[in-house]
Design an enzyme around this catalytic site. Structure first.
Site, short mmCIF file in Angstrom:
data_model
loop_
_atom_site.label_atom_id
_atom_site.label_comp_id
_atom_site.label_asym_id
_atom_site.label_seq_id
_atom_site.Cartn_x
_atom_site.Cartn_y
_atom_site.Cartn_z
N ASP A 140 0.33 -1.07 -0.06
CA ASP A 140 0.24 -0.10 -0.47
C ASP A 140 0.58 1.25 0.05
OD1 ASP A 140 -2.96 1.34 0.79
OD2 ASP A 140 -0.87 2.10 2.14
N VAL A 168 -5.23 2.16 -0.13
CA VAL A 168 -5.19 1.45 -1.26
C VAL A 168 -5.58 0.00 -0.93
CG1 VAL A 168 -3.69 0.70 -3.45
CG2 VAL A 168 -3.99 2.85 -2.36
N ASP A 169 -4.83 -0.74 -0.02
CA ASP A 169 -5.48 -1.89 0.49
C ASP A 169 -7.21 -1.69 0.01
OD1 ASP A 169 -3.04 -3.66 0.05
OD2 ASP A 169 -2.43 -2.51 2.06
N LEU A 170 -7.62 -1.21 1.19
CA LEU A 170 -8.97 -1.30 1.45
C LEU A 170 -9.51 -1.08 0.19
CD1 LEU A 170 -8.94 1.00 4.94
CD2 LEU A 170 -9.48 -1.57 4.23
N GLY A 173 -9.58 -4.11 -1.76
CA GLY A 173 -10.49 -5.22 -1.39
C GLY A 173 -12.30 -4.58 -1.51
#
Length: 405
Positions: A140, A168-170, A173
């Site tokens: 991220d 960015v990860d969230l 997802g």
């Protein structure tokens, strides 16, 4: 009323955040999520602390409710065979392995669709698949730097900054969940699954939104504005006598009402500031005037008057203040369930609210291998003796032992 994804089975081969965030959401929606973890160590985030509670990483707790942990060693042939058998019986598979590892383990979409044509196979990676960067690991923080997000975040004259969470990860997802739900809908019409390719880079670039549009259509380099907005003024924090206020004056009529509340009608009548474009171009002249009008006002009184006038405003809060706020109570944002280890497990309620598909109470994130025995018996009809044998050769790990000895 029925839980939305009741009866849908998810095989979660992902770890850390983007994948687990996606599968947790699917679990919140009622899917049966089987989280495959390495025996002993489990998900990387289990060791990411402080903070922790009763020795358990709160980072791990934040992304792994409503799942069952199945500890299987993918490096062992017997372990891989179990994963393949589970994939035969699942609707969705989510993974964030490097492609080379998937090929080595014969767990690619091409491999698995032969045994389960209805499988929806979601790959999450840093840079996407099918090109020379597909094996490059994605983090991220690195993607925030590479995508341009850090260049537009932070004080105008200060250091480029990352957002305070791994957004960015969230977002990746969340994008994965959208695509998976669309693929489930498509499968209802076609009877077949498909492969989904989600990349952190794609997600970050897409989230640049108006900043991306501004650059692509003018070729101008985007700048940092701290808490201010590049296209709307006033739109930032200001000091009051007893706190800080967030203002978002989005149009000219709101600006006129704002000026009335702060006792400066002349400011609204000033031709220089009558339009948002003028206020934006002359922000250096306008903002000190506004700051001078606000610094002596008490925070709650000012917010009350602005809200009555229809001007968007709020107080700057800490995380603890946000969770103890009136709106958090009204929306029942925090959900709590009993836990043997934690006493009480607390988490944030899923923001998806649907009138005909309620969520059940969340389950506590599992220990490594907590559900291995039960899942293998229920899903693959393995005997207790066979499970003991697999555990003796290190292909799986079971803890605690339940339901079969």
């Amino acid at each position: 009323m029925s839980i939305a994804l009741k009866g849908i089975k998810v095989l979660d081969l992902s770890r850390v955040l983007a994948g687990p965030w996606a599968t947790m959401t699917l679990g919140d929606l009622g899917a049966d999520v089987l989280k495959v973890e390495q025996p002993g160590s489990g998900d990387d985030t289990r060791t990411w602390m402080p903070p922790s509670v009763e020795g358990i990483s709160t980072y791990y707790l934040g992304a792994n409710r409503n799942k069952k942990s199945v500890a299987i060693d993918i490096a062992k042939r017997e372990g891989r065979e179990l994963i393949i058998e589970l994939a035969k019986r699942c609707d969705i598979l989510v993974e964030n392995f490097r492609p080379a590892s998937l090929k080595k383990f014969k767990l690619t979409y091409e491999d698995l669709k032969e045994i389960n044509p209805r499988l929806i196979f979601c790959s999450i990676s840093g840079y996407g698949r099918g090109h020379e960067l597909e094996d490059r690991p994605g983090y991220d923080f690195i993607i925030q730097a590479e995508s341009g997000f850090m260049s537009i975040t932070g004080a105008a004259e200060g250091e480029p900054m990352r957002l305070g969470v791994a957004f960015v990860d969230l977002i990746s997802g969340m994008n994965a969940v959208q695509a998976i739900l669309a693929a489930l809908f498509m499968r209802e019409r076609t009877g077949v699954g498909q492969w989904i390719d989600i990349s952190l880079t794609d997600s970050a670039m897409f989230m640049l939104a108006n900043v991306a549009s501004g650059h692509l259509n003018t070729q101008r380099e985007a700048q940092r504005y701290g808490n201010a907005h590049p296209s709307i003024v006033p739109y930032q924090l200001f000091d009051c006598a007893d706190g800080r206020i967030a203002l978002a004056v989005g149009n000219d009529e709101q600006f006129r009402r704002f000026c009335k509340v702060i006792g400066n009608d002349a400011l609204a009548a000033d031709a220089r500031f009558a339009t948002n474009r003028g206020r934006t171009e002359l922000r250096d002249q306008l903002l000190p005037i506004i700051a001078d009008c606000l610094h002596h006002r008490t925070l709650q009184e000012l917010i009350t008057e602005l809200r009555l006038a229809g001007v968007p405003a709020g107080e700057l809060r800490t995380v603890s203040q946000a969770f103890s706020s009136a709106v958090s109570a009204l929306r029942e944002t925090v959900v709590s369930v009993p836990s043997e280890k934690l006493g009480t497990f607390r988490s944030v309620r899923n923001p998806l609210r649907m009138s005909e598909s309620p969520f059940s109470a969340p389950t506590v994130p599992p220990d490594v291998g907590e559900n291995t025995r039960d899942v293998l018996m229920a899903e693959l009809d393995l005997s207790s003796e066979r499970i003991d044998q697999l555990q003796s050769i290190g292909a799986i790990a079971c803890w605690p032992i339940s339901g079969g000895k």
